[in-house]
Write a protein that holds these residues in place. Structure first.
Motif, PDB file in Angstrom:
ATOM      1  N   THR A 185      43.952  37.403  48.449  1.00  0.00           N
ATOM      2  CA  THR A 185      45.306  37.946  48.631  1.00  0.00           C
ATOM      3  C   THR A 185      46.361  36.843  48.524  1.00  0.00           C
ATOM      4  OG1 THR A 185      44.399  39.598  50.126  1.00  0.00           O
ATOM      5  CG2 THR A 185      46.773  39.324  50.152  1.00  0.00           C
ATOM      6  N   GLY A 186      47.377  37.116  47.743  1.00  0.00           N
ATOM      7  CA  GLY A 186      48.497  36.187  47.617  1.00  0.00           C
ATOM      8  C   GLY A 186      48.268  35.076  46.615  1.00  0.00           C
ATOM      9  N   VAL A 187      47.138  35.068  45.944  1.00  0.00           N
ATOM     10  CA  VAL A 187      46.836  34.033  44.949  1.00  0.00           C
ATOM     11  C   VAL A 187      46.661  34.710  43.593  1.00  0.00           C
ATOM     12  CG1 VAL A 187      45.254  32.182  44.254  1.00  0.00           C
ATOM     13  CG2 VAL A 187      45.723  32.591  46.688  1.00  0.00           C
ATOM     14  N   MET A 188      47.264  34.093  42.559  1.00  0.00           N
ATOM     15  CA  MET A 188      47.167  34.637  41.203  1.00  0.00           C
ATOM     16  C   MET A 188      46.277  33.741  40.355  1.00  0.00           C
ATOM     17  SD  MET A 188      49.265  37.299  41.312  1.00  0.00           S
ATOM     18  CE  MET A 188      49.769  37.625  39.598  1.00  0.00           C
ATOM     19  N   TRP A 189      45.740  34.327  39.296  1.00  0.00           N
ATOM     20  CA  TRP A 189      45.057  33.510  38.292  1.00  0.00           C
ATOM     21  C   TRP A 189      46.072  32.534  37.692  1.00  0.00           C
ATOM     22  CZ3 TRP A 189      39.938  33.316  37.397  1.00  0.00           C
ATOM     23  CH2 TRP A 189      39.137  34.392  37.809  1.00  0.00           C
ATOM     24  N   GLU A 190      45.581  31.453  37.178  1.00  0.00           N
ATOM     25  CA  GLU A 190      46.491  30.429  36.650  1.00  0.00           C
ATOM     26  C   GLU A 190      47.362  30.957  35.521  1.00  0.00           C
ATOM     27  OE1 GLU A 190      44.174  27.071  35.560  1.00  0.00           O
ATOM     28  OE2 GLU A 190      43.714  26.473  37.621  1.00  0.00           O
ATOM     29  N   ASP A 191      46.868  31.933  34.765  1.00  0.00           N
ATOM     30  CA  ASP A 191      47.669  32.486  33.663  1.00  0.00           C
ATOM     31  C   ASP A 191      48.550  33.653  34.120  1.00  0.00           C
ATOM     32  OD1 ASP A 191      45.824  34.439  34.125  1.00  0.00           O
ATOM     33  OD2 ASP A 191      44.974  34.467  32.102  1.00  0.00           O
ATOM     34  N   LYS A 192      48.605  33.855  35.471  1.00  0.00           N
ATOM     35  CA  LYS A 192      49.439  34.899  36.073  1.00  0.00           C
ATOM     36  C   LYS A 192      49.046  36.310  35.599  1.00  0.00           C
ATOM     37  CE  LYS A 192      51.821  31.557  37.881  1.00  0.00           C
ATOM     38  NZ  LYS A 192      51.636  31.205  39.303  1.00  0.00           N
ATOM     39  N   SER A 193      47.773  36.480  35.214  1.00  0.00           N
ATOM     40  CA  SER A 193      47.335  37.774  34.699  1.00  0.00           C
ATOM     41  C   SER A 193      47.025  38.779  35.802  1.00  0.00           C
ATOM     42  CB  SER A 193      46.078  37.590  33.833  1.00  0.00           C
ATOM     43  OG  SER A 193      45.035  36.994  34.590  1.00  0.00           O
ATOM     44  N   GLY A 194      46.981  38.343  37.033  1.00  0.00           N
ATOM     45  CA  GLY A 194      46.704  39.260  38.127  1.00  0.00           C
ATOM     46  C   GLY A 194      46.222  38.508  39.353  1.00  0.00           C
ATOM     47  N   ILE A 195      45.841  39.278  40.386  1.00  0.00           N
ATOM     48  CA  ILE A 195      45.340  38.679  41.622  1.00  0.00           C
ATOM     49  C   ILE A 195      44.053  37.914  41.331  1.00  0.00           C
ATOM     50  CG2 ILE A 195      44.449  39.182  43.936  1.00  0.00           C
ATOM     51  CD1 ILE A 195      46.247  41.620  44.003  1.00  0.00           C
ATOM     52  N   TYR A 196      43.965  36.736  41.926  1.00  0.00           N
ATOM     53  CA  TYR A 196      42.771  35.908  41.731  1.00  0.00           C
ATOM     54  C   TYR A 196      41.554  36.639  42.313  1.00  0.00           C
ATOM     55  CZ  TYR A 196      39.590  31.909  42.032  1.00  0.00           C
ATOM     56  OH  TYR A 196      38.522  31.075  41.919  1.00  0.00           O
ATOM     57  N   SER A 197      40.606  36.948  41.454  1.00  0.00           N
ATOM     58  CA  SER A 197      39.436  37.740  41.874  1.00  0.00           C
ATOM     59  C   SER A 197      38.165  37.109  41.323  1.00  0.00           C
ATOM     60  CB  SER A 197      39.566  39.186  41.399  1.00  0.00           C
ATOM     61  OG  SER A 197      39.836  39.222  39.998  1.00  0.00           O
ATOM     62  N   PRO A 198      37.689  36.064  41.971  1.00  0.00           N
ATOM     63  CA  PRO A 198      36.455  35.429  41.516  1.00  0.00           C
ATOM     64  C   PRO A 198      35.238  36.319  41.791  1.00  0.00           C
ATOM     65  CG  PRO A 198      37.147  34.482  43.596  1.00  0.00           C
ATOM     66  CD  PRO A 198      38.240  35.418  43.176  1.00  0.00           C
ATOM     67  N   SER A 199      34.190  36.091  41.008  1.00  0.00           N
ATOM     68  CA  SER A 199      32.948  36.844  41.197  1.00  0.00           C
ATOM     69  C   SER A 199      31.766  35.939  40.868  1.00  0.00           C
ATOM     70  CB  SER A 199      32.922  38.092  40.313  1.00  0.00           C
ATOM     71  OG  SER A 199      32.973  37.740  38.936  1.00  0.00           O
ATOM     72  N   ILE A 200      30.609  36.325  41.341  1.00  0.00           N
ATOM     73  CA  ILE A 200      29.416  35.510  41.120  1.00  0.00           C
ATOM     74  C   ILE A 200      28.183  36.407  40.975  1.00  0.00           C
ATOM     75  CG2 ILE A 200      28.966  35.209  43.595  1.00  0.00           C
ATOM     76  CD1 ILE A 200      27.978  32.354  42.870  1.00  0.00           C
ATOM     77  N   TYR A 201      27.351  36.067  40.004  1.00  0.00           N
ATOM     78  CA  TYR A 201      26.004  36.636  39.857  1.00  0.00           C
ATOM     79  C   TYR A 201      25.048  35.486  40.170  1.00  0.00           C
ATOM     80  CZ  TYR A 201      28.401  40.222  37.084  1.00  0.00           C
ATOM     81  OH  TYR A 201      29.262  41.203  36.647  1.00  0.00           O
TER      82      TYR A 201
END
Length: 397
Positions: A295-311
């Motif tokens: 929450t409150g953090v954007m991707w560096e390219d400002k494309s949306g909320i920073y949403s990391p994921s991992i497999y």
């Protein structure tokens, strides 16, 4: 008085002419009279022990009346009992003054040629089909080599090959056996009606039980796996306890993120789950999929909320040779995760390490002794940090 009936499996093949005659006669001496046969069993009825001669003859039943061999044998004093395809079984009391069915070896050899041609034709067809099935099965196993390690796919090949080889060898044995019988007759020797048969029965029984047991275990295993797939939770929740794979809380402070919501959660949370599986070659398999939002953090390219994921995957195999094979197959299967290809790292705390890196996605496959690890991470953390975290997890286990 109620009839006592016993069914015994026909471990003697149809071409074991002498052995069948000896077995049926021996059963009669023990008080069991043959009354019928089908494709798999011989049925006996309890009687007084008696000395009975059983004879097997080979011929094709003619349609309609006229010169039916069975009727001719009945007129000669032989009682018709049953048939196994082209082989017809007759009997008479041992002390009865009845002429033998065959007294001329050459004539009997001619009748056997009917069975030999039939067995040869069937045998060649079976061998051809078996080879074709084996080749197709071996080809299909390369479609998903990883499945051989993780889902016991190789068992299907083993079962198919064993069953096909067993049937083929059995038919080839029949062709060879018929050739020996015909050579014996053409040399002037008649059949031995009291030949030793128990060794042949025991051999066929052992081979049949082994092949059928392997096939049955495979069927039960697949059925159990199918039931497990249907009944168990496809996407179990990620536990709070420590697990053998890295998760988001290992990478970043879990108070800074929330789980990403799966829009189709009614079918299970496919974005956040943890699965434990097992196979013969890889008895311990761990799979984690985790997607979060910061929450409150954007991707560096400002494309949306920073949403990391991992497999994240961890596999404990039966040995280093299995781990090496699994790692190589994983590289081939998931090469699309590294668009520029995986790069092998020479100096690493892993025994083998391959890295694929892109702008916001990093992936690697590492092997440490008999353990294999695969991670696909979407986020801003460098791949070196992810690898270090996995190594920490390995050392703390």
């Amino acid at each position: 008085m109620k009839r006592r009936i016993k069914k015994k499996f026909l471990w003697l093949d149809v071409w074991n002419i002498e052995e069948q005659e000896a077995w049926f006669s021996d059963m009669a001496s023990q008080g069991w009279k043959l009354i019928s046969t089908d494709g798999w069993y011989a049925k006996f009825e309890k009687c007084e022990p008696e000395k009975v001669n059983y004879r097997c003859d080979v011929f094709k039943l003619k349609d309609g009346g006229g010169n039916n061999p069975i009727e001719l044998y009945k007129e000669a004093g032989w009682e018709y009992v049953a048939s196994r395809r082209l082989v017809h079984i007759f009997r008479t009391n041992e002390d009865a003054n009845i002429v033998e069915i065959h007294t001329d070896p050459n004539e009997q050899a001619e009748t056997l040629s009917i069975l030999k041609k039939n067995i040869t034709r069937m045998g060649m067809a079976v061998v051809f089909l078996s080879m074709l099935i084996i080749l197709i099965t071996l080809a299909t196993i390369r479609i998903d080599p990883v499945g051989n390690y993780l889902n016991n796919k190789f068992m299907e090949v083993i079962v198919v090959m064993l069953a096909s080889m067993y049937i083929s060898i059995s038919m080839i044995t029949g062709i060879i056996h018929m050739s020996k019988l015909m050579r014996k007759l053409k040399s002037g020797s008649l059949f031995e009606h009291r030949i030793e048969y128990k060794r042949k029965i025991n051999k066929n029984r052992i081979m049949g039980i082994v092949v059928n047991s392997i096939t049955l275990l495979w069927v039960i295993s697949n059925f159990g796996m199918l039931i497990g797939i249907i009944t168990k939770d496809r996407f179990p929740s990620i536990p709070e306890k420590d697990i053998p794979v890295i998760r988001m809380s290992d990478i970043m402070d879990e108070t800074t993120y929330i789980k990403k919501v799966d829009p189709y959660k009614n079918k299970g949370d496919r974005l956040n789950y943890y699965i434990v599986n097992s196979s013969l070659l890889v008895p311990k398999q761990h799979e984690l999929n985790e997607s979060v939002e910061v929450t409150g953090v954007m991707w560096e390219d400002k494309s949306g909320i920073y949403s990391p994921s991992i497999y994240s995957y961890a596999y404990e195999t039966r040995g280093e040779w299995v781990a090496k094979g699994l790692a190589k197959e994983l590289l081939k299967k998931y090469d699309y995760y590294a668009e520029e290809g995986y790069r092998y790292v020479q100096d690493s705390e892993f025994d083998d390490l391959w890295i694929g890196k892109e702008e916001v996605r990093c992936t690697f496959i590492g092997r440490k002794r008999e353990n294999v690890y695969r991670v696909v991470y979407y986020g801003i953390e460098p791949v070196e940090k992810i690898i270090e975290l996995v190594l920490d997890k390995v050392e703390n286990q």
